[in-house]
Design an enzyme around this catalytic site. Structure first.
Site, PDB file in Angstrom:
ATOM      1  N   PHE A  34       0.858  -1.185   0.000  1.00  0.00           N
ATOM      2  CA  PHE A  34       0.000   0.000   0.000  1.00  0.00           C
ATOM      3  C   PHE A  34       0.894   1.234   0.000  1.00  0.00           C
ATOM      4  CE2 PHE A  34      -2.937   3.149   1.754  1.00  0.00           C
ATOM      5  CZ  PHE A  34      -4.026   2.929   0.929  1.00  0.00           C
ATOM      6  N   ASP A  66       1.854  -5.061   8.353  1.00  0.00           N
ATOM      7  CA  ASP A  66       0.661  -4.228   8.234  1.00  0.00           C
ATOM      8  C   ASP A  66      -0.535  -5.172   8.074  1.00  0.00           C
ATOM      9  OD1 ASP A  66      -1.463  -2.631   7.432  1.00  0.00           O
ATOM     10  OD2 ASP A  66      -0.227  -1.313   6.190  1.00  0.00           O
ATOM     11  N   TYR A  90     -11.204   0.339  10.382  1.00  0.00           N
ATOM     12  CA  TYR A  90     -12.431   0.739   9.694  1.00  0.00           C
ATOM     13  C   TYR A  90     -12.774  -0.171   8.524  1.00  0.00           C
ATOM     14  CZ  TYR A  90      -8.796   3.342   7.103  1.00  0.00           C
ATOM     15  OH  TYR A  90      -7.657   3.702   6.425  1.00  0.00           O
ATOM     16  N   LYS A  91     -11.982  -1.226   8.301  1.00  0.00           N
ATOM     17  CA  LYS A  91     -12.297  -2.185   7.242  1.00  0.00           C
ATOM     18  C   LYS A  91     -13.097  -3.338   7.832  1.00  0.00           C
ATOM     19  CE  LYS A  91      -8.357  -1.057   4.237  1.00  0.00           C
ATOM     20  NZ  LYS A  91      -7.906   0.171   4.899  1.00  0.00           N
ATOM     21  N   ARG A 106     -12.063  -4.462  -7.426  1.00  0.00           N
ATOM     22  CA  ARG A 106     -11.791  -5.155  -6.164  1.00  0.00           C
ATOM     23  C   ARG A 106     -13.106  -5.408  -5.433  1.00  0.00           C
ATOM     24  NH1 ARG A 106      -8.135  -2.691  -1.310  1.00  0.00           N
ATOM     25  NH2 ARG A 106      -9.941  -1.304  -1.257  1.00  0.00           N
TER      26      ARG A 106
END
Length: 426
Positions: free
Chosen positions: A132, A211, A236-237, A385
């Site tokens: 990322f 991560d 928050y995922k 995605r």
């Protein structure tokens, strides 16, 4: 599962699903198939009420007293211990605080500081080219900062990018300070073998930072079992903490007393309200924090976190693999010759909980899907995605989503001009 199974047969399986009851624990709009929980999880039932309680009662009536009477001060470490049970962490190793980027900066700086003592001359940070972007940017920024001020040791820090596991193993050497990898790749869903890669890094004298942004709450994680050194991630995922919810940082207990806090704010002080003029770090997980914490966001996060803790993680992983298998197989059967290229690994051990396909007009295709109520997201280059969250998705959701994808591609519905206009957030 054979994809020749009818939609009715899938509905029958859904009725027997032990995780089906969790769907009612989330606020999900009608006529929407939500396949973007790997970017932002939906609103858990009770989170809005919890926020209102914090605002109206604890803040509105309790005022500043609520730091003590409502337990605000202990929230980051208390939630850290809760979250840690999903990560294979021991009590006192995890704290919920700040953002993933800030926590990664802390972990990188602390690991490099340890290596200055234990492995002088180790100057290389290894990360994946497809990591990322913020993970790469933070590492590059820290290396630039250290190189601009470090003149005495002669150490010239370098961020080295690799593409494959073989390249990673070949790159490990006497100059390697640490590796910094995402357990699950944000774009493709490819998952690293955390225990094996961590062991290889340690054998080379390097430290391992992971991560977990696309792993926590979605795939099995055992940080202590893998003997990792540091981990960071967002909430928050798959943990459904809400937009911009605080992130977390985990530090293996063996490193905690040596954790050097580069952002030595007052909340990481041993006695923040002593107001000492000199910094003295806390001797527990509080030393990983920096400044005053966002209490309303932390309170909402706890609602989503409690839902994840209630679910059986083995059932969660089994259903995730079943649904992603189903998605891949249905696309293969229904969408041949329509421009889709699978970029997600088919091997279970290498797959997280989302499925990604490349398409030459991926952005427009995704925009057309969203207009039809199938919400995924788009990532450059050309990647559609689809996040698969077993707590609220069913087998029939996957069936219907792929049928809508087929229709959008087969009819060319994505070619409408409005679908080519880029939003600020994709």
């Amino acid at each position: 599962m054979s994809t020749q199974t009818s939609r009715e047969a899938l509905q029958a399986l859904d009725r027997q699903d032990p995780l089906a009851r969790f769907r009612d624990r989330f606020v999900l709009p009608e006529a929407v198939i939500y396949l973007d929980g790997n970017s932002l999880g939906p609103l858990p039932v009770g989170a809005a009420e919890r926020a209102a309680e914090v605002v109206n009662e604890q803040w509105g009536q309790g005022l500043i007293r609520s730091w003590n009477t409502a337990g605000w001060f202990e929230l980051p470490t208390r939630l850290g211990d809760k979250l840690g049970t999903l990560l294979g962490a021991n009590p006192g190793e995890t704290v919920v605080t700040d953002t993933t980027s800030l926590n990664l900066f802390k972990a990188l700086a602390s690991a490099l500081r340890i290596q200055q003592v234990d492995g002088p001359g180790r100057r290389v940070i290894i990360t994946e080219r497809d990591n990322f972007p913020t993970d790469i940017y933070i590492a590059q920024g820290l290396a630039d900062l250290l190189n601009s001020v470090t003149t005495e040791t002669g150490v010239d820090y370098e961020v080295r990018l690799i593409d494959t596991q073989d390249e990673l193993l070949a790159a490990l050497g006497p100059d390697t300070a640490l590796i910094s990898l995402s357990h699950v790749n944000y774009r493709t869903g490819r998952m690293w073998d955390m225990p094996a890669i961590t062991a290889a890094a340690h054998e080379a004298g390097a430290l391992a930072i992971w991560d977990l942004a696309h792993a926590a709450g979605a795939v099995p994680v055992d940080l202590n079992g893998a003997d990792a050194d540091y981990a960071v991630g967002c909430t928050y995922k798959y943990l459904n903490g809400g937009p911009g919810a605080p992130a977390f940082i985990w530090v293996n207990a063996r490193h905690q007393r040596r954790f050097w806090q580069p952002l030595s704010g007052w909340w990481s002080h041993a006695q923040p309200f002593a107001m000492d003029e000199d910094y003295a770090p806390a001797d527990d997980a509080r030393r990983f924090m920096c400044g005053t914490q966002p209490i309303t966001s932390l309170a909402m996060l706890e609602v989503g976190l409690d839902v994840s803790l209630e679910a059986d993680q083995h059932q969660l992983r089994a259903k995730s693999l079943e649904l992603t298998d189903l998605f891949i197989e249905l696309v293969r059967e229904r969408c041949p010759g329509l421009g889709l290229e699978l970029v997600t690994p088919q091997q279970h051990a290498e797959r997280g909980s989302h499925v990604s396909f490349r398409h030459p007009h991926g952005y427009a295709v995704m925009a057309a899907l969203i207009e039809r109520g199938v919400i995924g997201d788009y990532r450059e280059p050309e990647v559609l995605r689809f996040g698969v969250t077993p707590l609220y998705l069913s087998r029939t959701d996957i069936w219907d989503a792929v049928e809508i994808l087929r229709e959008v591609l087969h009819t060319g519905a994505w070619q409408r001009e409005e679908f080519t206009r880029r939003n600020a957030v994709t």
